[in-house]
Design a protein around this motif. Structure first.
Motif, mmCIF file in Angstrom:
data_model
loop_
_atom_site.group_PDB
_atom_site.id
_atom_site.type_symbol
_atom_site.label_atom_id
_atom_site.label_comp_id
_atom_site.label_asym_id
_atom_site.label_seq_id
_atom_site.Cartn_x
_atom_site.Cartn_y
_atom_site.Cartn_z
ATOM 1 N N VAL A 260 41.861 37.535 50.513
ATOM 2 C CA VAL A 260 41.609 37.618 49.066
ATOM 3 C C VAL A 260 42.166 38.811 48.424
ATOM 4 O O VAL A 260 41.834 39.701 48.880
ATOM 5 C CB VAL A 260 40.365 37.518 48.668
ATOM 6 N N HIS A 261 43.220 38.780 47.495
ATOM 7 C CA HIS A 261 44.031 39.766 47.095
ATOM 8 C C HIS A 261 42.958 40.846 46.502
ATOM 9 O O HIS A 261 42.051 40.418 45.562
ATOM 10 C CB HIS A 261 45.108 39.263 46.032
ATOM 11 N N ASN A 262 43.167 42.107 46.452
ATOM 12 C CA ASN A 262 42.294 42.944 45.737
ATOM 13 C C ASN A 262 42.109 42.757 44.323
ATOM 14 O O ASN A 262 40.938 42.932 43.907
ATOM 15 C CB ASN A 262 43.108 44.494 46.043
ATOM 16 N N LYS A 263 42.989 42.145 43.728
ATOM 17 C CA LYS A 263 42.806 42.138 42.073
ATOM 18 C C LYS A 263 41.939 40.961 41.858
ATOM 19 O O LYS A 263 41.229 40.925 41.035
ATOM 20 C CB LYS A 263 44.276 41.814 41.412
ATOM 21 N N VAL A 264 42.031 39.934 43.042
ATOM 22 C CA VAL A 264 41.161 38.731 42.839
ATOM 23 C C VAL A 264 39.616 39.387 43.058
ATOM 24 O O VAL A 264 38.815 38.866 42.543
ATOM 25 C CB VAL A 264 41.627 37.363 43.732
ATOM 26 N N LYS A 265 39.446 40.287 43.677
ATOM 27 C CA LYS A 265 38.243 40.728 44.092
ATOM 28 C C LYS A 265 37.383 41.349 42.942
ATOM 29 O O LYS A 265 36.318 41.436 42.592
ATOM 30 C CB LYS A 265 37.952 41.851 45.065
ATOM 31 N N ASP A 266 38.502 41.655 41.682
ATOM 32 C CA ASP A 266 37.618 42.463 40.398
ATOM 33 C C ASP A 266 37.258 41.160 39.570
ATOM 34 O O ASP A 266 36.689 41.351 38.359
ATOM 35 C CB ASP A 266 38.907 43.210 39.825
ATOM 36 N N LEU A 267 37.627 39.810 39.888
ATOM 37 C CA LEU A 267 37.228 38.825 38.925
ATOM 38 C C LEU A 267 35.625 38.743 38.880
ATOM 39 O O LEU A 267 34.824 39.099 39.591
ATOM 40 C CB LEU A 267 37.237 37.428 39.474
ATOM 41 N N PRO A 268 35.069 38.212 37.554
ATOM 42 C CA PRO A 268 33.527 38.463 37.322
ATOM 43 C C PRO A 268 32.835 37.432 38.165
ATOM 44 O O PRO A 268 33.464 36.389 38.864
ATOM 45 C CB PRO A 268 33.561 37.666 35.826
ATOM 46 N N LYS A 269 31.606 37.709 38.268
ATOM 47 C CA LYS A 269 30.571 36.619 39.170
ATOM 48 C C LYS A 269 30.230 35.780 38.338
ATOM 49 O O LYS A 269 29.633 34.776 39.012
ATOM 50 C CB LYS A 269 29.435 37.602 39.638
ATOM 51 N N THR A 270 30.283 35.684 37.091
ATOM 52 C CA THR A 270 29.827 34.362 36.574
ATOM 53 C C THR A 270 30.817 34.106 35.314
ATOM 54 O O THR A 270 31.442 34.882 34.597
ATOM 55 C CB THR A 270 28.506 34.559 35.459
ATOM 56 N N SER A 271 31.006 33.016 34.788
ATOM 57 C CA SER A 271 31.953 32.421 33.861
ATOM 58 C C SER A 271 31.761 30.922 34.049
ATOM 59 O O SER A 271 31.262 30.263 34.482
ATOM 60 C CB SER A 271 33.322 32.567 34.577
ATOM 61 N N LEU B 234 36.656 33.054 38.772
ATOM 62 C CA LEU B 234 35.597 33.677 39.507
ATOM 63 C C LEU B 234 36.064 33.673 41.152
ATOM 64 O O LEU B 234 36.771 33.087 41.537
ATOM 65 C CB LEU B 234 34.325 32.404 39.664
ATOM 66 N N LEU B 235 35.586 34.927 41.654
ATOM 67 C CA LEU B 235 35.916 35.084 43.048
ATOM 68 C C LEU B 235 35.517 33.967 43.834
ATOM 69 O O LEU B 235 36.143 33.493 44.644
ATOM 70 C CB LEU B 235 35.160 36.253 43.634
#
Length: 123
Positions: free
Chosen positions: A52-63, A86-87
């Protein structure tokens, strides 16, 4: 005498016409599984190796926003392109893609002969 192969042969000249049909079946299974509820599937044995790319890890936990997905296969190369919100969606699609591959090409007990190349997953 009728010969029934126990496996699908792969190669530019050796591939029978039904090889692509089997790969497309795996893609279709991955698409169907991608539409299941996130977290509803048992983690695939290689899920932990999905990068998982580092920028994807910054996605919110809920949406409440849906993700967009495009699954394709060419020969034996499966591609899942996702626009996630979401991740967990990224992990879910990685999981469903690997299950799709194994639905058409069952896993081998010897990991070096598995349809999902364990060696390539390590790179």
């Amino acid at each position: 005498m009728l010969v029934v192969p126990s496996s699908l042969q792969m190669g530019w000249f050796e591939s029978p016409p039904y090889f692509s049909g089997a790969a497309e079946k795996g893609r279709d299974v991955a698409k169907v599984l991608a539409n299941t509820a996130i977290g509803s599937l048992t983690p695939h044995k290689y899920e932990h190796m999905a990068v998982v790319h580092n920028k994807v890890k910054d996605l919110p936990k809920t949406s409440n926003l849906p993700f967009h997905l495009k699954c394709e296969v060419y020969a034996n190369n499966f591609m899942s392109l996702i626009i996630p919100t979401l991740l967990n969606q990224v992990k879910h699609v990685a999981n469903t893609t690997m299950y799709g591959i194994h639905s058409a090409f069952p896993p081998d007990k010897d990991y070096t002969k598995d349809a999902i190349s364990f060696i390539k997953m390590l790179k």
